[in-house]
Scaffold this motif. Structure first.
Motif, PDB file in Angstrom:
ATOM      1  N   THR A  97       5.490  -5.033  25.410  1.00 32.32           N
ATOM      2  CA  THR A  97       4.450  -5.325  24.423  1.00 32.32           C
ATOM      3  C   THR A  97       3.874  -4.049  23.834  1.00 32.32           C
ATOM      4  N   VAL A  98       3.548  -3.084  24.690  1.00 32.64           N
ATOM      5  CA  VAL A  98       2.994  -1.820  24.190  1.00 32.64           C
ATOM      6  C   VAL A  98       4.008  -1.093  23.311  1.00 32.64           C
ATOM      7  N   GLY A  99       5.288  -1.148  23.714  1.00 28.49           N
ATOM      8  CA  GLY A  99       6.313  -0.505  22.904  1.00 28.49           C
ATOM      9  C   GLY A  99       6.394  -1.074  21.506  1.00 28.49           C
ATOM     10  N   ASN A 100       6.165  -2.380  21.382  1.00 28.60           N
ATOM     11  CA  ASN A 100       6.203  -3.022  20.067  1.00 28.60           C
ATOM     12  C   ASN A 100       4.925  -2.792  19.268  1.00 28.60           C
ATOM     13  N   VAL A 101       3.792  -2.701  19.977  1.00 26.69           N
ATOM     14  CA  VAL A 101       2.499  -2.715  19.302  1.00 26.69           C
ATOM     15  C   VAL A 101       1.936  -1.320  19.046  1.00 26.69           C
ATOM     16  N   ALA A 102       2.123  -0.391  19.985  1.00 35.37           N
ATOM     17  CA  ALA A 102       1.399   0.881  19.930  1.00 35.37           C
ATOM     18  C   ALA A 102       1.666   1.660  18.643  1.00 35.37           C
ATOM     19  N   LEU A 103       2.927   1.754  18.229  1.00 32.02           N
ATOM     20  CA  LEU A 103       3.232   2.497  17.008  1.00 32.02           C
ATOM     21  C   LEU A 103       2.643   1.805  15.781  1.00 32.02           C
ATOM     22  N   LEU A 104       2.766   0.491  15.738  1.00 29.64           N
ATOM     23  CA  LEU A 104       2.221  -0.240  14.595  1.00 29.64           C
ATOM     24  C   LEU A 104       0.702  -0.076  14.517  1.00 29.64           C
ATOM     25  N   VAL A 105       0.036  -0.239  15.637  1.00 30.11           N
ATOM     26  CA  VAL A 105      -1.417  -0.134  15.658  1.00 30.11           C
ATOM     27  C   VAL A 105      -1.858   1.299  15.386  1.00 30.11           C
ATOM     28  N   GLY A 106      -1.172   2.263  15.989  1.00 29.75           N
ATOM     29  CA  GLY A 106      -1.550   3.664  15.805  1.00 29.75           C
ATOM     30  C   GLY A 106      -1.430   4.113  14.360  1.00 29.75           C
ATOM     31  N   PHE A 107      -0.256   3.931  13.771  1.00 29.46           N
ATOM     32  CA  PHE A 107      -0.066   4.334  12.376  1.00 29.46           C
ATOM     33  C   PHE A 107      -0.947   3.507  11.443  1.00 29.46           C
ATOM     34  N   GLY A 108      -1.053   2.211  11.731  1.00 28.76           N
ATOM     35  CA  GLY A 108      -1.876   1.352  10.892  1.00 28.76           C
ATOM     36  C   GLY A 108      -3.336   1.748  10.927  1.00 28.76           C
ATOM     37  N   ALA A 109      -3.847   2.124  12.103  1.00 28.81           N
ATOM     38  CA  ALA A 109      -5.250   2.523  12.226  1.00 28.81           C
ATOM     39  C   ALA A 109      -5.526   3.806  11.444  1.00 28.81           C
ATOM     40  N   VAL A 110      -4.614   4.766  11.516  1.00 25.98           N
ATOM     41  CA  VAL A 110      -4.804   6.026  10.778  1.00 25.98           C
ATOM     42  C   VAL A 110      -4.716   5.784   9.276  1.00 25.98           C
ATOM     43  N   LEU A 111      -3.736   4.979   8.855  1.00 23.84           N
ATOM     44  CA  LEU A 111      -3.619   4.674   7.428  1.00 23.84           C
ATOM     45  C   LEU A 111      -4.874   3.961   6.929  1.00 23.84           C
ATOM     46  N   GLY A 112      -5.346   2.997   7.672  1.00 33.31           N
ATOM     47  CA  GLY A 112      -6.558   2.295   7.273  1.00 33.31           C
ATOM     48  C   GLY A 112      -7.768   3.213   7.228  1.00 33.31           C
ATOM     49  N   ARG A 113      -7.871   4.118   8.188  1.00 33.58           N
ATOM     50  CA  ARG A 113      -9.003   5.058   8.204  1.00 33.58           C
ATOM     51  C   ARG A 113      -8.950   6.003   7.008  1.00 33.58           C
TER      52      ARG A 113
END
Length: 474
Positions: A78-94
């Motif tokens: 689950t972390v392997g699928n989610v961490a990159l998406l959430v990490g990059f998405g959070a920075v892009l959104g910020r």
């Protein structure tokens, strides 16, 4: 029953047999205990999920020496699928938020739709953004825009976020290229293009009534819900020019274009129009992969939204590094909770309860479209993942569909019905339940009363409409 783990941990792991009633009882008690720990005792969800995952595995017959292998497998997948998406998405959104880009988009939407229709504007924007991109990544990128509109107009945060949640849920559940309906269509031999058409035919009215309208109705129950401060306060630099509207649109659409690029060439390769050695096909598999597409978009955003407007101001690299740190810090807890939810779902999967219920439903002689819907619900409730539920239900129903000789619109309607079942009854074993709930600042009960209710309503309405299409076509 052999436990399904990655090759590195799958050697000779065996699950002790348990009667069907015992498996169901274990699952019910586990979920009840988890809710008690989180809601009543206020235990942190990460600890509660891991503790209950271990105890559930032991109660279900997983050996003492093997239970942590199952928990770690579910967590890491689950972390392997989610961490990159959430990490990059959070920075892009910020970046979109601190650059003033969210304000630019909010102003444009409000001019176009008007303040009274701001929830509709956000929901429509979410529909388009959710079409090619996974729910978690797309929602995180949209969230700063929702924050900005909600802060500007005031009122309950629910009024702005719930209609958008409905849009993302519908698209994620029903429409290829999202993984659940795509996998179900593939294993059942349905034409993906036809599935897209039926999914949109069914999904758009479903979104409007069970997503947008229901979201507005639920929001009335939370008239004072504040805008969460998860990503930190926005301190806009008045001396820095705001990015242009089309610059923001380019940054937000870039990952969508790259993902569509991958989808197009994957489809061409599957149909034999291009070969595996085609340069564009191979390139699309790299840059069109969702994490890489978000990474590329984030790098462009760093330059276009932050570095370029601040040229000539001395060292700004350190400030950008601080911005990235500030964006990533709040999501670490969410990633851990999401991974723990995946671990709990994996343990429930290994008990075999979903398969047991599905076999019973399949043996009842129900109409094939109803059986597929109920089988998908069984797997959704048992293990949490909508993708796994749709894929597994599609695989179970494929022989029955083949025996009936269904194709075209009728087959596509069955795929959509299965996908609809896969989005219902989200609860504590669903990683998306924790991800969206935490980003919206919801507690567990509020997430059940909003996210879970909207997802279930979307699932049942989409199934009803898909059955009508099936009845007309069969």
């Amino acid at each position: 029953m052999h436990i399904l783990l990655p090759a590195a941990t799958a050697d000779a792991l065996v699950l002790a047999e348990r009667p069907t009633w015992a498996l169901i009882a274990i699952a019910v008690v586990a979920i009840a205990a988890l809710l008690f720990l989180i809601i009543k005792l206020r235990m942190h969800a990460f600890f509660a999920l891991i503790i209950i995952s271990v105890l559930t595995g032991l109660a279900a017959g997983i050996g003492v020496g093997d239970v942590m292998a199952v928990v770690i497998a579910g967590f890491s997948t689950t972390v392997g699928n989610v961490a990159l998406l959430v990490g990059f998405g959070a920075v892009l959104g910020r970046l979109v938020e601190v650059s003033g880009g969210a304000q630019v988009l909010a102003d444009a939407m409000l001019r176009r739709f008007g303040e009274k229709r701001a929830p509709l504007a956000l929901a429509v924007a979410s529909l388009f953004y959710a079409f090619p991109i996974f729910l978690d990544a797309g929602f995180i990128v949209m969230l700063p825009i929702i924050y900005t509109v909600a802060r500007r107009l005031g009122g309950s945060f629910m009024l702005y976020v719930l209609p958008s949640i409905g849009a993302f849920l519908m698209m994620h559940a029903l429409t290829p290229p999202h993984p659940g309906p795509t996998a179900a269509a593939t294993v059942m031999g349905a034409d993906v293009g036809m599935v897209v058409l039926i999914a949109l035919l069914v999904g758009l009215p479903t979104w409007y009534l069970a997503g947008y309208r229901l979201g507005l109705a639920l929001a009335k129950r939370y008239p004072d819900m504040p805008v969460p401060n998860l990503l930190g306060e926005v301190d806009l630099d008045e001396d820095t020019p705001r990015p242009g509207f089309w610059t923001i649109i380019f940054v937000l659409l870039l990952p969508l274009v790259l993902i569509f690029f991958n989808t197009l060439f994957t489809t061409l390769e599957a149909s034999g129009a291009v070969g595996e050695d085609n340069v564009l096909f191979r390139l699309s598999r790299l840059i069109g992969n969702t994490p890489i597409a978000l990474l590329i978009a984030t790098l462009f955003a760093m330059y276009l939204l932050y570095l370029r407007p601040r040229r000539g101001r001395g060292s700004i690299g350190g400030a950008l590094e601080d911005l990235v740190d500030n964006a990533l810090a709040p999501v670490c807890s969410i990633i851990l909770i999401t991974g723990a939810g995946g671990a709990f779902g994996r343990v429930l999967t290994e008990t075999g309860i979903g398969a047991t219920i599905a076999e019973g439903l399949d043996a009842l002689g129900l109409p094939v479209i109803l059986a597929g819907f109920l089988v998908a619900i069984a797997f959704r409730v048992a293990q949490g993942s909508a993708t796994v539920a749709a894929t597994t239900a599609g695989s179970i129903m494929a022989p029955a569909v083949a025996e009936l000789g269904l194709s075209g619109i009728a087959l596509a309607a069955i795929v959509v019905a299965i996908a609809a079942g896969s989005i219902t009854f989200s609860h504590v074993n669903d990683s998306g339940f924790w991800l969206i709930g935490k980003f919206c600042g919801f507690d567990t009960v509020t997430t059940l009363k909003t996210w879970s209710v909207i997802g279930t309503a979307i699932g049942f309405m989409a199934f009803a409409l898909a059955w009508i299409v099936y009845a007309l076509a069969a």
